[in-house]
Design a protein around this motif. Sequence first.
Motif, PDB file in Angstrom:
ATOM      1  N   ASP A 130       0.834  -1.212   0.000  1.00 13.42           N
ATOM      2  CA  ASP A 130       0.000   0.000   0.000  1.00 13.42           C
ATOM      3  C   ASP A 130       0.868   1.261   0.000  1.00 13.42           C
ATOM      4  O   ASP A 130       1.945   1.283   0.619  1.00 13.42           O
ATOM      5  CB  ASP A 130      -0.868   0.064   1.267  1.00 13.42           C
ATOM      6  CG  ASP A 130      -2.074  -0.871   1.219  1.00 13.42           C
ATOM      7  OD1 ASP A 130      -2.411  -1.365   0.117  1.00 13.42           O
ATOM      8  OD2 ASP A 130      -2.668  -1.120   2.295  1.00 13.42           O
ATOM      9  N   ILE A 131       0.368   2.300  -0.660  1.00 12.53           N
ATOM     10  CA  ILE A 131       0.934   3.639  -0.473  1.00 12.53           C
ATOM     11  C   ILE A 131      -0.114   4.466   0.274  1.00 12.53           C
ATOM     12  O   ILE A 131      -1.290   4.454  -0.071  1.00 12.53           O
ATOM     13  CB  ILE A 131       1.380   4.306  -1.794  1.00 12.53           C
ATOM     14  CG1 ILE A 131       0.222   4.416  -2.798  1.00 12.53           C
ATOM     15  CG2 ILE A 131       2.543   3.532  -2.408  1.00 12.53           C
ATOM     16  CD1 ILE A 131       0.542   5.310  -4.001  1.00 12.53           C
ATOM     17  N   VAL A 132       0.345   5.138   1.325  1.00  9.19           N
ATOM     18  CA  VAL A 132      -0.584   5.749   2.276  1.00  9.19           C
ATOM     19  C   VAL A 132      -0.213   7.213   2.527  1.00  9.19           C
ATOM     20  O   VAL A 132       0.930   7.515   2.885  1.00  9.19           O
ATOM     21  CB  VAL A 132      -0.528   5.000   3.634  1.00  9.19           C
ATOM     22  CG1 VAL A 132      -1.581   5.545   4.601  1.00  9.19           C
ATOM     23  CG2 VAL A 132      -0.716   3.501   3.439  1.00  9.19           C
ATOM     24  N   SER A 157       5.108  -1.738  -5.389  1.00 13.53           N
ATOM     25  CA  SER A 157       5.449  -1.886  -6.806  1.00 13.53           C
ATOM     26  C   SER A 157       6.321  -0.712  -7.258  1.00 13.53           C
ATOM     27  O   SER A 157       6.281   0.372  -6.663  1.00 13.53           O
ATOM     28  CB  SER A 157       4.177  -1.931  -7.657  1.00 13.53           C
ATOM     29  OG  SER A 157       3.584  -0.644  -7.707  1.00 13.53           O
ATOM     30  N   GLU A 158       7.095  -0.955  -8.323  1.00 18.39           N
ATOM     31  CA  GLU A 158       7.954   0.104  -8.855  1.00 18.39           C
ATOM     32  C   GLU A 158       7.136   1.296  -9.302  1.00 18.39           C
ATOM     33  O   GLU A 158       7.532   2.444  -9.132  1.00 18.39           O
ATOM     34  CB  GLU A 158       8.758  -0.424 -10.053  1.00 18.39           C
ATOM     35  CG  GLU A 158      10.199  -0.738  -9.711  1.00 18.39           C
ATOM     36  CD  GLU A 158      10.939  -1.364 -10.870  1.00 18.39           C
ATOM     37  OE1 GLU A 158      10.933  -0.763 -11.964  1.00 18.39           O
ATOM     38  OE2 GLU A 158      11.500  -2.467 -10.680  1.00 18.39           O
ATOM     39  N   VAL A 164       4.942   7.996  -5.885  1.00 22.99           N
ATOM     40  CA  VAL A 164       5.204   8.649  -4.595  1.00 22.99           C
ATOM     41  C   VAL A 164       6.371   9.637  -4.735  1.00 22.99           C
ATOM     42  O   VAL A 164       6.313  10.762  -4.233  1.00 22.99           O
ATOM     43  CB  VAL A 164       5.488   7.591  -3.502  1.00 22.99           C
ATOM     44  CG1 VAL A 164       6.033   8.234  -2.235  1.00 22.99           C
ATOM     45  CG2 VAL A 164       4.221   6.788  -3.205  1.00 22.99           C
ATOM     46  N   ARG A 165       7.398   9.213  -5.447  1.00 25.04           N
ATOM     47  CA  ARG A 165       8.576  10.073  -5.638  1.00 25.04           C
ATOM     48  C   ARG A 165       8.237  11.301  -6.489  1.00 25.04           C
ATOM     49  O   ARG A 165       8.571  12.434  -6.118  1.00 25.04           O
ATOM     50  CB  ARG A 165       9.712   9.268  -6.309  1.00 25.04           C
ATOM     51  CG  ARG A 165      10.932  10.112  -6.666  1.00 25.04           C
ATOM     52  CD  ARG A 165      12.089   9.297  -7.237  1.00 25.04           C
ATOM     53  NE  ARG A 165      11.747   8.499  -8.415  1.00 25.04           N
ATOM     54  CZ  ARG A 165      11.617   8.988  -9.656  1.00 25.04           C
ATOM     55  NH1 ARG A 165      11.792  10.292  -9.889  1.00 25.04           N
ATOM     56  NH2 ARG A 165      11.303   8.194 -10.676  1.00 25.04           N
ATOM     57  N   LEU A 269      -3.944   4.840  -8.870  1.00 22.45           N
ATOM     58  CA  LEU A 269      -3.293   5.269  -7.632  1.00 22.45           C
ATOM     59  C   LEU A 269      -3.168   6.789  -7.586  1.00 22.45           C
ATOM     60  O   LEU A 269      -3.083   7.449  -8.624  1.00 22.45           O
ATOM     61  CB  LEU A 269      -1.883   4.674  -7.542  1.00 22.45           C
ATOM     62  CG  LEU A 269      -1.737   3.163  -7.360  1.00 22.45           C
ATOM     63  CD1 LEU A 269      -0.255   2.778  -7.409  1.00 22.45           C
ATOM     64  CD2 LEU A 269      -2.368   2.700  -6.050  1.00 22.45           C
ATOM     65  N   SER A 270      -3.119   7.329  -6.372  1.00 18.67           N
ATOM     66  CA  SER A 270      -2.928   8.768  -6.182  1.00 18.67           C
ATOM     67  C   SER A 270      -1.956   8.991  -5.029  1.00 18.67           C
ATOM     68  O   SER A 270      -1.959   8.229  -4.058  1.00 18.67           O
ATOM     69  CB  SER A 270      -4.276   9.429  -5.877  1.00 18.67           C
ATOM     70  OG  SER A 270      -4.149  10.834  -5.844  1.00 18.67           O
ATOM     71  N   ALA A 271      -1.131  10.017  -5.143  1.00 16.52           N
ATOM     72  CA  ALA A 271      -0.178  10.331  -4.073  1.00 16.52           C
ATOM     73  C   ALA A 271      -0.181  11.834  -3.808  1.00 16.52           C
ATOM     74  O   ALA A 271      -0.452  12.634  -4.707  1.00 16.52           O
ATOM     75  CB  ALA A 271       1.225   9.862  -4.450  1.00 16.52           C
ATOM     76  N   GLN A 272       0.126  12.197  -2.564  1.00 17.47           N
ATOM     77  CA  GLN A 272       0.096  13.611  -2.162  1.00 17.47           C
ATOM     78  C   GLN A 272       1.108  13.866  -1.045  1.00 17.47           C
ATOM     79  O   GLN A 272       1.261  13.052  -0.135  1.00 17.47           O
ATOM     80  CB  GLN A 272      -1.308  13.980  -1.651  1.00 17.47           C
ATOM     81  CG  GLN A 272      -1.420  15.413  -1.163  1.00 17.47           C
ATOM     82  CD  GLN A 272      -2.784  15.749  -0.567  1.00 17.47           C
ATOM     83  OE1 GLN A 272      -3.491  14.887  -0.063  1.00 17.47           O
ATOM     84  NE2 GLN A 272      -3.142  17.013  -0.628  1.00 17.47           N
TER      85      GLN A 272
END
Length: 289
Positions: A130-132, A157-158, A164-165, A269-272
């Motif tokens: 998970d990305i959280v 996962s890559e 995220v980066r 997916l979404s990142a912040q």
Amino acid sequence: MTIDRNAPCWCGSGKKYKKCHLSLDEKIKTYELKGYEVPPREIIKNEADIAGMKKAAVVNNGALDLVGEKICAGMSTEEINQLVHNYTIEHGGIPAPLNYEGYPKSVCVSINNVVCHGIPSEDTILKEGDIVNVDVTTIVDGYFADASRMYMIGKVSEEAERLVRVAKECMEKGIQAIKPWGFLGDIGAAVQEHAEKNGYSIVIDLGGHGIGKIFHEEPFVPHVGVRGEGMLLVPGMTLTVEPMVNAGGYEVYIDEEDDWTVYTEDGSLSAQWEHTLLITETGVEIIAH
Ligand code: MF3
Ligand code: CO
Ligand code: CO
């Protein structure tokens, strides 16, 4: 609105106007007369305001550090809520999300395809991969600090790691674009450019915000935009940069049941990441991270 040069400054510093905000006001006026959008006085902070926000930021940063130490697979998002809630209270703060416009918890925890405003629950268990995003906002002595970070649970996962980066880089590019006497559009342009160059899209329905004694104040900070457009950026303004970066399309929707949770429309997916920032006479200072 003219103030006597020798009268106390409107900012509440106690100094004479001529020794305080007079020259800033004159400079702002020249922009206003040329038709630029300029910030209202209410959002220009004085030294005491900035010191207050920095105090709130110490607690806010500490809570996010603690989450980083504890977060792991098998943990519920409610456990993160309790971690943040208790840490905040123990350090003399108030968790700003709790009861904010009816929000029921002390922190937002947003996993994978959740863009933001994920509500902690005992039934939501973090799992490997998970990305959280954990978004913490703290009030100390009436001042707010607001920041969020991404956490990767075990091996991810890559593609998720790249998202995220790049999301973090988007925030950083937005921050680097902030210059006193620049414009709000400079921020969005830099963020959007970096996201799109990497094949991602930027959420436009939500954005950053001014912050101080009010959680969300003027200006709304778009993460897309055009350089040289939007509100003039003036020393003493405090705002957040918090781009939501989607791996797929920019479209989002809000959960109909809870009225809060924001998801990517296409399930991607979404990142912040989010920082609270101060515009200074020479550049920008990170208040909360
Ligand atoms: N912390 C969020 C922001 O960055 C706002 C959360 S509002 C809440 O602006 F009510 F969901 F907590
Ligand atoms: Co914010
Ligand atoms: Co936030």
